[in-house]
Write a protein that holds these residues in place. Structure first.
Motif, short mmCIF file in Angstrom:
data_model
loop_
_atom_site.label_atom_id
_atom_site.label_comp_id
_atom_site.label_asym_id
_atom_site.label_seq_id
_atom_site.Cartn_x
_atom_site.Cartn_y
_atom_site.Cartn_z
N ARG A 103 0.83 -1.20 0.00
CA ARG A 103 0.00 0.00 0.00
C ARG A 103 0.87 1.25 0.00
NH1 ARG A 103 -1.87 3.97 2.92
NH2 ARG A 103 -0.87 3.35 4.85
N LEU A 104 1.90 1.27 0.84
CA LEU A 104 2.80 2.43 0.90
C LEU A 104 3.58 2.59 -0.40
CD1 LEU A 104 4.08 2.09 4.56
CD2 LEU A 104 2.52 3.82 3.65
N ARG A 105 3.96 1.51 -1.02
CA ARG A 105 4.65 1.56 -2.31
C ARG A 105 3.75 2.21 -3.36
NH1 ARG A 105 5.92 -3.46 -2.08
NH2 ARG A 105 7.83 -3.15 -0.92
N ALA A 106 2.45 1.89 -3.31
CA ALA A 106 1.48 2.42 -4.27
C ALA A 106 1.22 3.91 -4.07
CB ALA A 106 0.18 1.63 -4.19
N VAL A 107 1.46 4.41 -2.86
CA VAL A 107 1.26 5.84 -2.58
C VAL A 107 2.21 6.69 -3.41
CG1 VAL A 107 1.52 7.58 -0.76
CG2 VAL A 107 0.32 5.46 -0.27
N GLY A 108 3.35 6.12 -3.77
CA GLY A 108 4.27 6.83 -4.65
C GLY A 108 5.49 7.42 -3.98
N LEU A 109 5.68 7.18 -2.70
CA LEU A 109 6.88 7.67 -2.04
C LEU A 109 8.09 6.95 -2.59
CD1 LEU A 109 8.23 9.38 0.17
CD2 LEU A 109 7.80 7.50 1.75
N ARG A 110 9.02 7.69 -3.12
CA ARG A 110 10.22 7.12 -3.71
C ARG A 110 11.45 7.61 -2.97
NH1 ARG A 110 7.11 4.10 -5.59
NH2 ARG A 110 6.14 4.22 -7.61
N SER A 111 12.39 6.71 -2.76
CA SER A 111 13.67 7.11 -2.20
C SER A 111 14.47 7.79 -3.31
CB SER A 111 14.42 5.89 -1.69
OG SER A 111 15.71 6.27 -1.28
N TRP A 112 15.30 8.72 -2.93
CA TRP A 112 16.16 9.39 -3.91
C TRP A 112 17.42 8.58 -4.18
CZ3 TRP A 112 16.29 15.38 -2.95
CH2 TRP A 112 14.99 15.87 -3.05
N MET A 113 17.60 7.51 -3.44
CA MET A 113 18.78 6.65 -3.62
C MET A 113 18.35 5.34 -4.27
SD MET A 113 20.47 6.93 0.21
CE MET A 113 20.01 5.24 0.43
N ALA A 114 19.27 4.78 -5.07
CA ALA A 114 19.04 3.43 -5.59
C ALA A 114 19.29 2.45 -4.46
CB ALA A 114 19.97 3.16 -6.76
N MET A 115 18.46 1.42 -4.34
CA MET A 115 18.65 0.43 -3.27
C MET A 115 18.13 -0.92 -3.72
SD MET A 115 15.79 1.68 -0.58
CE MET A 115 15.37 3.31 -1.13
N THR A 116 18.73 -1.96 -3.16
CA THR A 116 18.28 -3.30 -3.50
C THR A 116 17.21 -3.78 -2.53
OG1 THR A 116 20.12 -4.21 -2.22
CG2 THR A 116 20.44 -3.94 -4.60
N GLU A 117 17.35 -3.45 -1.25
CA GLU A 117 16.36 -3.81 -0.24
C GLU A 117 15.78 -2.53 0.34
OE1 GLU A 117 17.30 -6.88 2.71
OE2 GLU A 117 19.24 -6.99 1.69
N GLU A 118 14.47 -2.39 0.29
CA GLU A 118 13.86 -1.17 0.81
C GLU A 118 13.17 -1.43 2.14
OE1 GLU A 118 10.88 0.05 -1.97
OE2 GLU A 118 9.60 -1.65 -1.54
N ALA A 119 12.98 -0.36 2.87
CA ALA A 119 12.24 -0.41 4.13
C ALA A 119 11.41 0.86 4.22
CB ALA A 119 13.18 -0.51 5.31
N PHE A 120 10.21 0.71 4.76
CA PHE A 120 9.37 1.86 5.07
C PHE A 120 9.44 2.06 6.57
CE2 PHE A 120 7.55 0.39 1.08
CZ PHE A 120 7.39 1.58 0.39
N ILE A 121 9.67 3.28 6.97
CA ILE A 121 9.71 3.64 8.38
C ILE A 121 8.54 4.57 8.66
CG2 ILE A 121 11.02 4.83 10.19
CD1 ILE A 121 13.55 3.88 8.66
N ARG A 122 7.79 4.22 9.68
CA ARG A 122 6.61 5.01 10.06
C ARG A 122 6.90 5.71 11.39
NH1 ARG A 122 1.61 4.74 8.54
NH2 ARG A 122 1.82 2.70 7.59
N ILE A 123 6.61 7.01 11.43
CA ILE A 123 6.71 7.79 12.66
C ILE A 123 5.32 8.34 12.95
CG2 ILE A 123 7.84 9.71 13.84
CD1 ILE A 123 10.02 9.53 11.59
N PRO A 124 4.63 7.74 13.92
CA PRO A 124 3.29 8.25 14.24
C PRO A 124 3.38 9.67 14.80
CG PRO A 124 3.96 6.59 15.83
CD PRO A 124 5.03 6.65 14.79
N SER A 125 2.40 10.47 14.49
CA SER A 125 2.42 11.87 14.94
C SER A 125 1.85 11.96 16.36
CB SER A 125 1.64 12.75 13.97
OG SER A 125 0.33 12.26 13.80
N GLU A 126 2.59 11.37 17.31
CA GLU A 126 2.16 11.36 18.70
C GLU A 126 2.20 12.77 19.29
OE1 GLU A 126 4.41 8.35 20.80
OE2 GLU A 126 4.08 6.93 19.17
N LEU A 127 3.30 13.46 19.08
CA LEU A 127 3.43 14.85 19.50
C LEU A 127 3.74 15.68 18.26
CD1 LEU A 127 5.74 14.44 22.62
CD2 LEU A 127 3.28 14.85 22.62
#
Length: 152
Positions: A103-127
């Motif tokens: 789902r996050l991949r489909a949103v269109g967020l792209r890294s500016w770096m080429a990479m073989t293994e990707e990870a999505f990091i989520r930071i909830p807006s707690e504060l």
């Protein structure tokens, strides 16, 4: 709330709206007991979490998983001496659910770096906090004092 020093505190909704206007921010985290700050491209997810897409083997991805981090984004107009800064604080997690990754991949967020293994990091807006600056047009303070040499 307007202050006499030109700053105005922003409410949560205004902070989130402003975050949606810029593509780059900074993640602040701890690496080997020292502060680390990295510029990153990001997106706001539907739950207002900040989402980063990075290399799964990066030091940052390993350091932030499960840790409380800060994320800051800003925008400034140097000529007008105005701008804003927003900080989101929350416990970062690496997204491991394959459905959520897709789902996050489909949103269109792209890294500016080429990479073989990707990870999505989520930071909830707690504060969420932010402030807007309405500076002085003459570049000094309210008494007309000029800025320091070399400082804009």
């Amino acid at each position: 709330m307007d202050r006499q020093d030109g700053f105005r505190e922003l409410d949560r909704q205004e902070c989130l709206r402003l975050l949606s206007l810029v593509p780059i921010g900074r993640i602040v985290y701890t690496h080997d007991a020292l502060p680390a700050v990295l510029p990153v491209n990001f997106s706001l997810d539907r739950d207002h979490s900040v989402v980063l897409r990075t290399s799964a083997v990066s030091r940052m991805a390993h350091a932030v998983d499960g840790a409380v981090v800060a994320f800051e984004a800003d925008w400034f107009d140097e000529a007008a001496h105005t701008g804003w800064s927003v900080i989101v604080t929350g416990r970062a997690t690496v997204v491991t659910d394959p459905t959520e990754q897709e789902r996050l991949r489909a949103v269109g967020l792209r890294s500016w770096m080429a990479m073989t293994e990707e990870a999505f990091i989520r930071i909830p807006s707690e504060l969420v906090s932010g402030r807007m600056l309405r500076g002085h047009w003459h570049g000094g303070d309210e008494r007309g004092t000029p800025p320091l040499a070399g400082v804009v």
